[in-house]
Design a protein around this motif. Structure first.
Motif, PDB file in Angstrom:
ATOM      1  N   ILE A   1      -6.554  20.868   4.419  1.00  0.00           N
ATOM      2  CA  ILE A   1      -6.712  22.114   3.679  1.00  0.00           C
ATOM      3  C   ILE A   1      -6.681  23.267   4.678  1.00  0.00           C
ATOM      4  O   ILE A   1      -7.591  23.451   5.482  1.00  0.00           O
ATOM      5  N   ASP A   2      -5.602  24.044   4.616  1.00  0.00           N
ATOM      6  CA  ASP A   2      -5.453  25.176   5.535  1.00  0.00           C
ATOM      7  C   ASP A   2      -5.248  26.496   4.799  1.00  0.00           C
ATOM      8  O   ASP A   2      -4.885  27.495   5.396  1.00  0.00           O
ATOM      9  N   GLY A   3      -5.450  26.495   3.507  1.00  0.00           N
ATOM     10  CA  GLY A   3      -5.305  27.724   2.735  1.00  0.00           C
ATOM     11  C   GLY A   3      -3.971  27.814   2.013  1.00  0.00           C
ATOM     12  O   GLY A   3      -3.855  28.486   1.000  1.00  0.00           O
ATOM     13  N   THR A   4      -2.939  27.165   2.536  1.00  0.00           N
ATOM     14  CA  THR A   4      -1.628  27.227   1.891  1.00  0.00           C
ATOM     15  C   THR A   4      -1.376  26.017   1.003  1.00  0.00           C
ATOM     16  O   THR A   4      -0.485  26.051   0.169  1.00  0.00           O
ATOM     17  N   THR A   5      -2.158  24.964   1.171  1.00  0.00           N
ATOM     18  CA  THR A   5      -1.974  23.744   0.391  1.00  0.00           C
ATOM     19  C   THR A   5      -2.771  23.840  -0.899  1.00  0.00           C
ATOM     20  O   THR A   5      -3.966  24.144  -0.881  1.00  0.00           O
ATOM     21  N   THR A   6      -2.099  23.573  -1.999  1.00  0.00           N
ATOM     22  CA  THR A   6      -2.805  23.565  -3.278  1.00  0.00           C
ATOM     23  C   THR A   6      -3.198  22.132  -3.619  1.00  0.00           C
ATOM     24  O   THR A   6      -2.662  21.176  -3.061  1.00  0.00           O
ATOM     25  N   GLY A   7      -4.116  21.968  -4.544  1.00  0.00           N
ATOM     26  CA  GLY A   7      -4.596  20.654  -4.923  1.00  0.00           C
ATOM     27  C   GLY A   7      -3.528  19.797  -5.559  1.00  0.00           C
ATOM     28  O   GLY A   7      -3.522  18.576  -5.425  1.00  0.00           O
ATOM     29  N   GLU A   8      -2.591  20.416  -6.278  1.00  0.00           N
ATOM     30  CA  GLU A   8      -1.559  19.646  -6.964  1.00  0.00           C
ATOM     31  C   GLU A   8      -0.509  19.103  -6.006  1.00  0.00           C
ATOM     32  O   GLU A   8       0.094  18.066  -6.258  1.00  0.00           O
ATOM     33  N   SER A   9      -0.253  19.802  -4.907  1.00  0.00           N
ATOM     34  CA  SER A   9       0.812  19.370  -3.993  1.00  0.00           C
ATOM     35  C   SER A   9       0.300  18.488  -2.852  1.00  0.00           C
ATOM     36  O   SER A   9       1.094  17.952  -2.081  1.00  0.00           O
ATOM     37  N   ALA A  10      -1.023  18.342  -2.731  1.00  0.00           N
ATOM     38  CA  ALA A  10      -1.582  17.538  -1.633  1.00  0.00           C
ATOM     39  C   ALA A  10      -1.471  16.042  -1.951  1.00  0.00           C
ATOM     40  O   ALA A  10      -1.526  15.623  -3.095  1.00  0.00           O
ATOM     41  N   VAL A  11      -1.300  15.264  -0.914  1.00  0.00           N
ATOM     42  CA  VAL A  11      -1.183  13.809  -1.038  1.00  0.00           C
ATOM     43  C   VAL A  11      -2.572  13.190  -0.853  1.00  0.00           C
ATOM     44  O   VAL A  11      -3.382  13.676  -0.070  1.00  0.00           O
ATOM     45  N   ASP A  12      -2.831  12.119  -1.577  1.00  0.00           N
ATOM     46  CA  ASP A  12      -4.099  11.409  -1.450  1.00  0.00           C
ATOM     47  C   ASP A  12      -4.144  10.710  -0.089  1.00  0.00           C
ATOM     48  O   ASP A  12      -3.267   9.907   0.235  1.00  0.00           O
ATOM     49  N   PRO A  13      -5.163  10.971   0.766  1.00  0.00           N
ATOM     50  CA  PRO A  13      -5.216  10.364   2.100  1.00  0.00           C
ATOM     51  C   PRO A  13      -5.731   8.926   2.108  1.00  0.00           C
ATOM     52  O   PRO A  13      -5.617   8.234   3.112  1.00  0.00           O
ATOM     53  N   VAL A  14      -6.300   8.429   1.015  1.00  0.00           N
ATOM     54  CA  VAL A  14      -6.908   7.096   0.995  1.00  0.00           C
ATOM     55  C   VAL A  14      -5.886   5.991   1.290  1.00  0.00           C
ATOM     56  O   VAL A  14      -6.162   5.087   2.091  1.00  0.00           O
ATOM     57  N   PRO A  15      -4.686   5.994   0.691  1.00  0.00           N
ATOM     58  CA  PRO A  15      -3.724   4.936   1.031  1.00  0.00           C
ATOM     59  C   PRO A  15      -3.316   4.933   2.512  1.00  0.00           C
ATOM     60  O   PRO A  15      -3.104   3.865   3.088  1.00  0.00           O
ATOM     61  N   GLN A  16      -3.262   6.123   3.100  1.00  0.00           N
ATOM     62  CA  GLN A  16      -2.934   6.182   4.528  1.00  0.00           C
ATOM     63  C   GLN A  16      -4.033   5.534   5.358  1.00  0.00           C
ATOM     64  O   GLN A  16      -3.760   4.796   6.313  1.00  0.00           O
ATOM     65  N   VAL A  17      -5.271   5.786   4.979  1.00  0.00           N
ATOM     66  CA  VAL A  17      -6.407   5.190   5.686  1.00  0.00           C
ATOM     67  C   VAL A  17      -6.420   3.676   5.480  1.00  0.00           C
ATOM     68  O   VAL A  17      -6.680   2.910   6.412  1.00  0.00           O
ATOM     69  N   LEU A  18      -6.138   3.234   4.263  1.00  0.00           N
ATOM     70  CA  LEU A  18      -6.092   1.796   3.989  1.00  0.00           C
ATOM     71  C   LEU A  18      -4.992   1.115   4.802  1.00  0.00           C
ATOM     72  O   LEU A  18      -5.183   0.005   5.312  1.00  0.00           O
ATOM     73  N   MET A  19      -3.848   1.776   4.919  1.00  0.00           N
ATOM     74  CA  MET A  19      -2.752   1.191   5.684  1.00  0.00           C
ATOM     75  C   MET A  19      -3.113   1.111   7.174  1.00  0.00           C
ATOM     76  O   MET A  19      -2.847   0.099   7.825  1.00  0.00           O
TER      77      MET A  19
ATOM     78  N   ILE B   1       0.842  -1.199   0.000  1.00  0.00           N
ATOM     79  CA  ILE B   1       0.000   0.000   0.000  1.00  0.00           C
ATOM     80  C   ILE B   1       0.877   1.250   0.000  1.00  0.00           C
ATOM     81  O   ILE B   1       0.606   2.225  -0.706  1.00  0.00           O
ATOM     82  N   PHE B   2       1.961   1.214   0.760  1.00  0.00           N
ATOM     83  CA  PHE B   2       2.877   2.349   0.809  1.00  0.00           C
ATOM     84  C   PHE B   2       3.519   2.598  -0.550  1.00  0.00           C
ATOM     85  O   PHE B   2       3.639   3.738  -1.004  1.00  0.00           O
ATOM     86  N   LEU B   3       3.932   1.525  -1.211  1.00  0.00           N
ATOM     87  CA  LEU B   3       4.575   1.662  -2.521  1.00  0.00           C
ATOM     88  C   LEU B   3       3.612   2.185  -3.581  1.00  0.00           C
ATOM     89  O   LEU B   3       3.995   2.937  -4.478  1.00  0.00           O
ATOM     90  N   MET B   4       2.359   1.783  -3.500  1.00  0.00           N
ATOM     91  CA  MET B   4       1.389   2.173  -4.509  1.00  0.00           C
ATOM     92  C   MET B   4       0.693   3.502  -4.196  1.00  0.00           C
ATOM     93  O   MET B   4      -0.144   3.956  -4.967  1.00  0.00           O
ATOM     94  N   SER B   5       1.048   4.131  -3.074  1.00  0.00           N
ATOM     95  CA  SER B   5       0.359   5.354  -2.659  1.00  0.00           C
ATOM     96  C   SER B   5       0.698   6.568  -3.511  1.00  0.00           C
ATOM     97  O   SER B   5      -0.035   7.542  -3.506  1.00  0.00           O
ATOM     98  N   GLY B   6       1.791   6.539  -4.215  1.00  0.00           N
ATOM     99  CA  GLY B   6       2.114   7.662  -5.088  1.00  0.00           C
ATOM    100  C   GLY B   6       3.224   8.530  -4.537  1.00  0.00           C
ATOM    101  O   GLY B   6       3.965   8.148  -3.628  1.00  0.00           O
ATOM    102  N   ARG B   7       3.285   9.724  -5.081  1.00  0.00           N
ATOM    103  CA  ARG B   7       4.373  10.635  -4.751  1.00  0.00           C
ATOM    104  C   ARG B   7       4.209  11.247  -3.363  1.00  0.00           C
ATOM    105  O   ARG B   7       3.120  11.273  -2.808  1.00  0.00           O
ATOM    106  N   ALA B   8       5.304  11.771  -2.844  1.00  0.00           N
ATOM    107  CA  ALA B   8       5.270  12.500  -1.575  1.00  0.00           C
ATOM    108  C   ALA B   8       4.757  13.909  -1.834  1.00  0.00           C
ATOM    109  O   ALA B   8       4.853  14.421  -2.947  1.00  0.00           O
ATOM    110  N   GLY B   9       4.212  14.546  -0.820  1.00  0.00           N
ATOM    111  CA  GLY B   9       3.693  15.901  -1.003  1.00  0.00           C
ATOM    112  C   GLY B   9       3.244  16.486   0.317  1.00  0.00           C
ATOM    113  O   GLY B   9       3.607  16.007   1.398  1.00  0.00           O
TER     114      GLY B   9
END
Length: 157
Positions: A58-76, A45-53
């Protein structure tokens, strides 16, 4: 993040070793194999989670392109909890198996003391008195309705 070849090889070795060890008869080896397979799944799951970011908060400084998908973390996290629950169950099976194996010829029988017999007799008297109380309440509550019910049943025949 590109998958590191070292992590992929480690994951494959953990899967292979875990499955091989789980094929043994011993419950302890099954537990060890299950732990290896569970940790290999977390690594997958860690390997397939994608890039780091950036964090997915969402706190106003995070853009959509730099955010990491939280689903793999939840699955792990879910895989860790399930792994822990099954591990606890297998440990209980191992303990019960060990306990029964050490009893020998006695089996699951427990010796009865005189105090246990006295306690059982007291419990029987107590339960008999409860049954009498239940019957008295049933007669008292349903006593007035029994005569009319019996008449209706008799008339219906």
């Amino acid at each position: 993040m590109s998958a590191s070849l070292t992590l992929v090889v480690l994951m494959a070795i953990m899967y292979g070793t875990g499955v091989y060890v789980m094929l043994e008869k011993s419950l302890t080896r099954i537990l060890i194999g299950f732990l290896l397979v569970g940790n290999a799944t977390n690594l997958l799951i860690f390997l397939m989670s994608g890039r780091a970011g950036d964090s997915p908060i969402i706190d106003g400084t995070t853009t959509g392109e730099s955010a990491v998908d939280p689903v793999p973390q939840v699955l792990m996290l879910t895989a860790i909890v399930i792994n822990f629950g099954v591990t606890a169950f297998i440990l209980a099976l191992i303990y019960r198996s060990w306990w029964l194996a050490n009893l020998g010829d006695e089996g699951d029988d427990v010796t009865v003391d005189d105090e246990d017999v006295i306690d059982a007799e007291e419990a029987e008297v107590y339960h008999a008195s409860l049954d009498e109380d239940d019957e008295a309440v049933r007669i008292q509550l349903l006593g007035a309705g029994d005569s009319s019910d019996d008449e209706e049943k008799g008339a219906g025949r």
